[in-house]
Design a protein around this motif. Structure first.
Motif, PDB file in Angstrom:
ATOM      1  N   UNK A 129      84.643  48.937 143.653  1.00 12.74           N
ATOM      2  CA  UNK A 129      84.761  49.700 142.409  1.00 12.74           C
ATOM      3  C   UNK A 129      83.958  49.058 141.285  1.00 12.74           C
ATOM      4  N   UNK A 130      83.684  49.856 140.279  1.00  9.76           N
ATOM      5  CA  UNK A 130      83.019  49.377 139.071  1.00  9.76           C
ATOM      6  C   UNK A 130      83.746  49.957 137.860  1.00  9.76           C
ATOM      7  N   UNK A 131      83.331  49.516 136.690  1.00  2.31           N
ATOM      8  CA  UNK A 131      83.947  49.975 135.455  1.00  2.31           C
ATOM      9  C   UNK A 131      82.895  49.935 134.360  1.00  2.31           C
ATOM     10  N   UNK A 132      82.752  51.036 133.623  1.00  2.00           N
ATOM     11  CA  UNK A 132      81.664  51.133 132.657  1.00  2.00           C
ATOM     12  C   UNK A 132      81.925  50.398 131.357  1.00  2.00           C
ATOM     13  N   UNK A 133      83.193  50.414 130.888  1.00  2.00           N
ATOM     14  CA  UNK A 133      83.463  49.873 129.555  1.00  2.00           C
ATOM     15  C   UNK A 133      84.496  48.768 129.611  1.00  2.00           C
TER      16      UNK A 133
END
Length: 198
Positions: A194-198
């Protein structure tokens, strides 16, 4: 990992777990989760966002299940969300190459695949994460172990996958190798991060 997935989703779909494979050389808890469709991966992202008190990235409707796995759904993206999501293909490659200061290597963190990856010469199954060397960003297993879903689509029915797997030849573990699978594909060489933008 399988533990992370089960804590969020309440079940473990993986083929290489202790229940299905009691003769595994080590505990399966820290092995990557596999046998997850793209739909299942985005559902995990949403549930993890909910647990962390973040806005969901995906709007998921019209869900059709096959057992615990989602076989089909209507997905819309909220690109202003602060929640978890799958990385785009470009983001995945940027991370695999070690970020802006990464060295130009053939595999994620090395030109020697044996140093950084579980692939067909090294393993007969998935392996616990983090046992090979990390790349410059401290990320493990971006070459080999399990192929990873991304958020990038090639058609209405497919998404790009990256990274090679435990049963792949060397060429398929190269950082720039890319192909696409159907959204509902699930296999014991296919997982996600997973990733997260903010």
């Amino acid at each position: 990992t399988q533990t992370d997935f089960e804590e969020v989703m309440g079940f473990n779909p993986s083929y290489f777990n202790d229940e299905n494979n009691p003769n595994l050389t080590d505990n399966s808890d820290n092995r990557p989760v596999e046998m997850v469709t793209w739909y299942g991966a985005v559902m995990y992202c949403n549930k993890l966002s909910e647990i962390k008190g973040l806005e969901k990235y995906y709007q998921i409707e019209n869900i059709k299940y096959e057992g615990n796995n989602i076989k089909k759904a209507t997905i819309k993206e909220n690109k202003n969300s602060n929640g978890y999501r799958l990385p785009t293909e470009k983001e995945w490659e940027f991370a695999a190459r070690g970020g802006k200061n990464g060295k130009p290597t053939l595999y994620a963190g090395s030109n020697n695949l044996d140093e950084v990856a579980w692939y067909y010469r090294e393993s007969v199954s998935t392996m616990a994460v983090g046992k090979k060397e990390a790349n410059e960003l401290g990320l493990y297993d971006m070459s080999g172990n399990v192929l990873e879903w991304t958020n990038t689509h090639t058609s209405d029915i497919s998404r790009v996958v990256r990274g090679g797997s435990w049963c792949y030849f060397e060429t398929y573990c190269e950082v720039d190798f890319s192909y696409a699978l159907h959204y509902a594909e699930k296999n014991y060489f296919l997982g996600f991060r997973v990733s997260k933008s903010k």
